[in-house]
Design a protein around this motif. Structure first.
Motif, PDB file in Angstrom:
ATOM      1  N   LEU A  46      11.168  -2.104   9.820  1.00 12.53           N
ATOM      2  CA  LEU A  46       9.864  -2.479   9.246  1.00 12.53           C
ATOM      3  C   LEU A  46       9.497  -2.191   7.942  1.00 12.53           C
ATOM      4  CD1 LEU A  46       6.941  -3.432  10.229  1.00 12.53           C
ATOM      5  CD2 LEU A  46       6.299  -1.098  11.068  1.00 12.53           C
ATOM      6  N   THR A  47      10.085  -1.058   7.433  1.00 13.59           N
ATOM      7  CA  THR A  47       9.766  -0.647   6.085  1.00 13.59           C
ATOM      8  C   THR A  47      10.746  -1.673   5.100  1.00 13.59           C
ATOM      9  OG1 THR A  47       9.533   1.640   6.820  1.00 13.59           O
ATOM     10  CG2 THR A  47      10.385   1.328   4.357  1.00 13.59           C
ATOM     11  N   HIS A  48      11.808  -1.870   5.628  1.00 13.05           N
ATOM     12  CA  HIS A  48      12.869  -2.826   4.812  1.00 13.05           C
ATOM     13  C   HIS A  48      12.010  -4.192   4.649  1.00 13.05           C
ATOM     14  CE1 HIS A  48      16.078  -5.328   3.559  1.00 13.05           C
ATOM     15  NE2 HIS A  48      16.581  -4.226   3.104  1.00 13.05           N
ATOM     16  N   ASP A  49      11.650  -4.716   5.878  1.00  8.72           N
ATOM     17  CA  ASP A  49      11.122  -6.015   5.961  1.00  8.72           C
ATOM     18  C   ASP A  49       9.977  -6.028   5.075  1.00  8.72           C
ATOM     19  OD1 ASP A  49      13.056  -7.030   7.328  1.00  8.72           O
ATOM     20  OD2 ASP A  49      11.566  -6.901   9.327  1.00  8.72           O
ATOM     21  N   ILE A  50       8.964  -5.034   4.923  1.00 10.54           N
ATOM     22  CA  ILE A  50       7.800  -4.727   3.948  1.00 10.54           C
ATOM     23  C   ILE A  50       8.239  -4.922   2.471  1.00 10.54           C
ATOM     24  CG2 ILE A  50       6.104  -3.167   3.196  1.00 10.54           C
ATOM     25  CD1 ILE A  50       5.453  -2.339   6.115  1.00 10.54           C
ATOM     26  N   GLY A  51       9.170  -4.238   2.280  1.00 15.23           N
ATOM     27  CA  GLY A  51       9.941  -4.258   1.004  1.00 15.23           C
ATOM     28  C   GLY A  51      10.432  -5.348   0.554  1.00 15.23           C
ATOM     29  N   HIS A  52      10.874  -6.131   1.453  1.00 17.11           N
ATOM     30  CA  HIS A  52      11.295  -7.693   1.231  1.00 17.11           C
ATOM     31  C   HIS A  52      10.157  -8.539   1.001  1.00 17.11           C
ATOM     32  CE1 HIS A  52      13.307 -11.456   1.326  1.00 17.11           C
ATOM     33  NE2 HIS A  52      12.318 -11.843   2.190  1.00 17.11           N
ATOM     34  N   ILE A  53       8.995  -8.416   1.586  1.00 20.50           N
ATOM     35  CA  ILE A  53       8.053  -9.302   1.641  1.00 20.50           C
ATOM     36  C   ILE A  53       7.220  -8.722   0.168  1.00 20.50           C
ATOM     37  CG2 ILE A  53       5.538  -9.896   2.359  1.00 20.50           C
ATOM     38  CD1 ILE A  53       6.755  -9.267   5.214  1.00 20.50           C
ATOM     39  N   VAL A  54       7.280  -7.701  -0.240  1.00 18.87           N
ATOM     40  CA  VAL A  54       6.351  -7.187  -1.435  1.00 18.87           C
ATOM     41  C   VAL A  54       7.220  -7.758  -2.473  1.00 18.87           C
ATOM     42  CG1 VAL A  54       5.740  -5.293  -2.728  1.00 18.87           C
ATOM     43  CG2 VAL A  54       5.178  -5.358  -0.550  1.00 18.87           C
ATOM     44  N   ARG A  55       8.443  -7.412  -2.536  1.00 18.48           N
ATOM     45  CA  ARG A  55       9.420  -7.706  -3.636  1.00 18.48           C
ATOM     46  C   ARG A  55       9.373  -9.577  -3.851  1.00 18.48           C
ATOM     47  NH1 ARG A  55      12.554  -4.049  -1.515  1.00 18.48           N
ATOM     48  NH2 ARG A  55      14.008  -5.859  -0.468  1.00 18.48           N
TER      49      ARG A  55
END
Length: 106
Positions: A46-55
């Motif tokens: 979840l944390t990684h996916d959030i980072g991907h979406i934001v970036r």
């Protein structure tokens, strides 16, 4: 294929594959006591996916997540809900997800 500059292929592809193979979105198990996802693997994904979406979709256009317009935050969460099931989300879970977005949007 999107790549995380430090870790290889983007993990969001893995969650998208799980969603596609199972034909359902991933339900996040929430632990009230620890105020986080129940399993470390889920928290990490979840944390990684959030980072991907934001970036990828909303790079640093605002000073912080909190000053980002509500309609934009709704769109960002919509990207996340493509792979994660937030139909029965409670206030604590929403606060946890918002905290993760705050952490990533610095």
């Amino acid at each position: 294929m999107p790549w995380d500059h430090n870790k290889g292929p983007c993990l969001q592809l893995k969650t998208a594959k799980v969603t596609r193979v199972t034909n359902r979105r991933i339900t996040i198990g929430y632990d009230d006591r620890h105020q986080a996802a129940r399993m470390l693997e889920q928290h990490s994904a979840l944390t990684h996916d959030i980072g991907h979406i934001v970036r990828t979709y909303y790079p640093m256009q605002w000073k912080s997540w909190k000053v980002m317009p509500d309609e934009v935050r709704t769109k960002v969460r919509a990207y996340l809900s493509m792979n994660y099931n937030f139909d029965d989300i409670n206030d604590d879970m929403l606060a946890y997800i918002n905290m993760l977005f705050v952490e990533w949007y610095k």
